[in-house]
Design a protein around this motif. Structure first.
Motif, short mmCIF file in Angstrom:
data_model
loop_
_atom_site.label_atom_id
_atom_site.label_comp_id
_atom_site.label_asym_id
_atom_site.label_seq_id
_atom_site.Cartn_x
_atom_site.Cartn_y
_atom_site.Cartn_z
N LEU A 394 0.75 -1.08 -0.11
CA LEU A 394 0.19 0.11 0.06
C LEU A 394 1.10 1.36 -0.22
N VAL A 395 0.55 2.31 -0.53
CA VAL A 395 0.99 3.55 -0.36
C VAL A 395 0.07 4.61 -0.23
N GLU A 396 0.48 5.61 0.71
CA GLU A 396 -0.36 6.64 1.06
C GLU A 396 -0.27 7.94 -0.12
N THR A 397 -1.43 8.13 -0.53
CA THR A 397 -1.26 9.19 -1.65
C THR A 397 -2.41 10.17 -1.72
N GLU A 398 -2.56 10.91 -2.81
CA GLU A 398 -3.72 11.90 -2.65
C GLU A 398 -4.44 12.19 -4.19
N LEU A 399 -5.49 12.64 -3.85
CA LEU A 399 -6.15 13.24 -4.99
C LEU A 399 -6.30 14.81 -4.68
N ASP A 400 -5.67 15.39 -5.65
CA ASP A 400 -5.18 16.85 -5.33
C ASP A 400 -5.74 17.89 -6.12
N LEU A 401 -6.31 18.84 -5.73
CA LEU A 401 -6.92 20.13 -6.40
C LEU A 401 -5.99 21.38 -5.79
N THR A 402 -5.10 21.45 -6.38
CA THR A 402 -4.07 22.46 -6.01
C THR A 402 -4.71 23.88 -6.86
N TYR A 403 -5.18 24.81 -6.24
CA TYR A 403 -5.85 26.11 -7.31
C TYR A 403 -4.67 26.68 -8.01
N SER A 404 -3.28 26.84 -7.74
CA SER A 404 -2.43 27.52 -8.52
C SER A 404 -2.13 26.67 -9.83
N LEU A 405 -2.30 25.29 -9.51
CA LEU A 405 -1.83 24.21 -10.70
C LEU A 405 -3.09 24.14 -11.53
#
Ligand SMILES: NC(=O)C1=CN([C@@H]2O[C@H](COP(=O)(O)OP(=O)(O)OC[C@H]3O[C@@H](n4cnc5c(N)ncnc54)[C@H](OP(=O)(O)O)[C@@H]3O)[C@@H](O)[C@H]2O)C=CC1
Ligand SMILES: O=C1O[C@H](COP(=O)(O)O)[C@@H](O)[C@H](O)[C@H]1O
Length: 493
Positions: A394-405
């Motif tokens: 398993l790996v800890e990861t993310e779904l990421d909504l970074t506004y600047s990107l």
């Protein structure tokens, strides 16, 4: 909301307390940005009012360094100042307000003219100012709105007194109580994220969520403002207003519509389910100097010469609030705020429960939905995934909504810009209603009284640290698990 057609009429924006810090650092820059971006009614004029005898040129000199003027905007900037006046007068004499009224009236040509009064004045003169506005400066051919800043009292009694005072002068629709956190992009996004997506709602409850942590951190201390701060402390300064407002948006039920009063009805309803904070549910701290730090970091709160000797005013607080309804019973909403900490950060962290029926030998970490209010707006969900490749770890990861990107072209307006524009538009959606305030003080007054009557000593923490060491233990006790194993790989822009 007013019809935008109203924008054709003359408007006057009066800034009371125009000689002060808030005016020069925040309000003049804000009205300039709104003017620059053509967001205000075309026939808007601005009048500064304060006791200091000065010219509008002097007001301009003091605020100019806070007002960004980009190349090519110089002419517009001159036009902006040409629409500004300054009038010196006392806060308590009606005659001075009558003169102010004459000045405003001069520009009010035509059948309709509207007035907005921004009160950037200390609480000591608040009562005189509002009475005089009501008696001498109310618009006779349009609306009159008043924008007021906290503190809205310092406990339930003083706040009720203030509310009654205001209710005797203005209708609730005329009163715009600013909590500038309600003007922040991510705080406003809460409503959309929660109610315009199907994925969150089914899990937004006590069955799935272990705890909710709402944090405010600032990396500097009181810096000579200790005199003012000491009378209030961090609970009144940040927790009772900004953090509680965020809590109500996170926890409320879906409003009937986006009508401001429907939203505020739901916010009040959820607040009414919260019992007053108990002493076992709060921890307070006060910063001490860091001998290894630089400059101000070496000074503790009590070293600030404007702070009374031996003060027990908290500069840090962590409190758990409990919402006694069927959605949230048993889920701690942890509010945490502090000055002189290790970073600037405001965020909401919704931590989900452990996965039931674990088949991964305890390797599955808790999911978290994080809404970062500042700095750098972002929404990310921390989740578990299979390590890419041949193995099955398993790996800890993310779904990421970074506004600047994601929104490279978008510019996120400052909270004050949005809120002042809302006042022109007649929208009270992002302003605090009287009954919200009553509930907020009901929740906080008993604990403030308890801390203050018993002179409870806050726990020391070092300037630049994460706060008192005991705070992490307290978090654990409220079922907030920190594993320390999550690693984020910053994408290259
Ligand atoms: N879009 C983006 O910009 C994204 C950025 N990131 C970044 O990745 C980094 C790590 O992510 P994050 O979500 O913070 O995850 P972590 O699980 O690493 O940290 C969570 C938070 O736990 C707190 N913490 C640290 N030590 C303890 C402790 N002993 N007990 C309890 N709490 C503790 C810290 O906050 P505190 O000091 O406030 O208690 C920390 O920020 C952050 O810098 C984050 O901004 C991650 C994903 C997306
Ligand atoms: O209301 C307040 O907020 C500021 C922090 O505002 P931010 O927009 O910079 O996060 C805080 O410094 C101040 O003490 C408090 O009164």
């Amino acid at each position: 909301m007013e019809n935008k057609a109203d924008f054709q009429y003359p408007h006057t924006f009066v800034l009371l307390g125009a000689s002060g810090d808030l005016a020069k650092k925040k309000i003049y820059p804000t009205i300039w940005f709104l003017y620059r971006d053509n967001l205000l009614p075309e026939k808007t004029r601005f009048v500064g009012y304060a006791r200091t005898k000065q010219t509008i040129q002097e007001v301009r000199q003091k605020s100019e360094k806070y007002m960004k003027v980009r190349p090519g905007e110089e002419e517009k900037f001159e036009q902006f100042w040409a629409l500004n006046d300054y009038h010196a007068g006392s806060y308590d004499k009606r005659i001075d307000y009558e003169l102010l009224n004459q000045l405003i009236t001069k520009y009010e040509k035509g059948p309709v003219a509207n007035r907005i009064f921004y009160l950037a004045v200390p609480p000591t003169v608040f009562s005189d100012v509002t009475v005089n506005i009501r008696n001498a400066c109310t618009s006779i051919k349009g609306y009159t709105r008043v924008i007021i800043e906290k503190p809205f009292g310092r406990d339930d009694v003083s706040s009720n007194k203030l509310s009654q005072h205001l209710a005797g002068l203005f209708k609730e629709e005329q009163i715009y109580r600013i909590d500038h956190y309600l003007g922040k992009e991510m705080v406003q996004n809460l409503l959309t994220l929660r109610f315009a997506n199907s994925i969150f709602d089914p899990s937004w409850n006590r069955e799935n969520i272990a705890s909710v942590l709402i944090s405010f951190k600032e990396p500097f201390g009181t810096e000579g403002r200790g005199g003012y701060f000491d009378d209030f402390g961090i609970i009144r300064d940040v927790m009772q207003n900004h953090l509680l407002q965020i809590l109500s948006l996170v926890a409320m039920e879906k409003p009937v519509s986006l009508n401001p009063n429907d939203i505020r009805d739901e916010k009040v309803k959820v607040l009414r389910h919260i019992r007053p904070i108990r002493k076992e549910d709060i921890l307070t701290g006060q910063y001490i100097g860091n001998p290894e730090g630089k400059g101000d970091e070496t000074l503790g709160y009590l070293d600030d010469p404007t702070v009374p000797k031996g003060s027990v005013t908290p500069t840090y607080a962590l409190a758990a609030l409990w919402i006694n309804n069927s959605r949230w019973q048993g889920v701690p909403f942890i509010l945490r705020c502090g000055k002189a900490l290790n970073e600037r950060k405001a965020e909401v962290r919704v931590q989900y429960k452990d996965v039931p029926g674990d088949i991964f030998d305890g390797h599955a970490k808790r999911n978290e939905l994080v809404l970062r209010v500042q700095p750098g707006e972002a929404v990310y969900v921390k989740l578990m995934s299979k390590t890419p490749g041949m193995n099955f770890d398993l790996v800890e990861t993310e779904l990421d909504l970074t506004y600047s990107l994601r929104y490279r072209e978008a510019s996120v307006p400052d909270a004050y810009e949005r809120l002042i524009l809302d006042v022109f538009m007649g929208s009270q959606m992002h302003f605090v209603r009287n009954d919200e305030l009553t509930e907020a003080w009901r929740i906080f007054t008993p604990i403030l009284k308890e801390l203050e009557d018993n002179k409870v000593k806050p726990l020391p923490y070092v300037y630049g640290s994460r706060g008192p060491q005991e705070a992490d233990g307290k978090l654990k006790g409220y079922d907030f698990k920190y594993s320390g194993s999550y690693k984020w790989i910053k994408p290259t822009p």
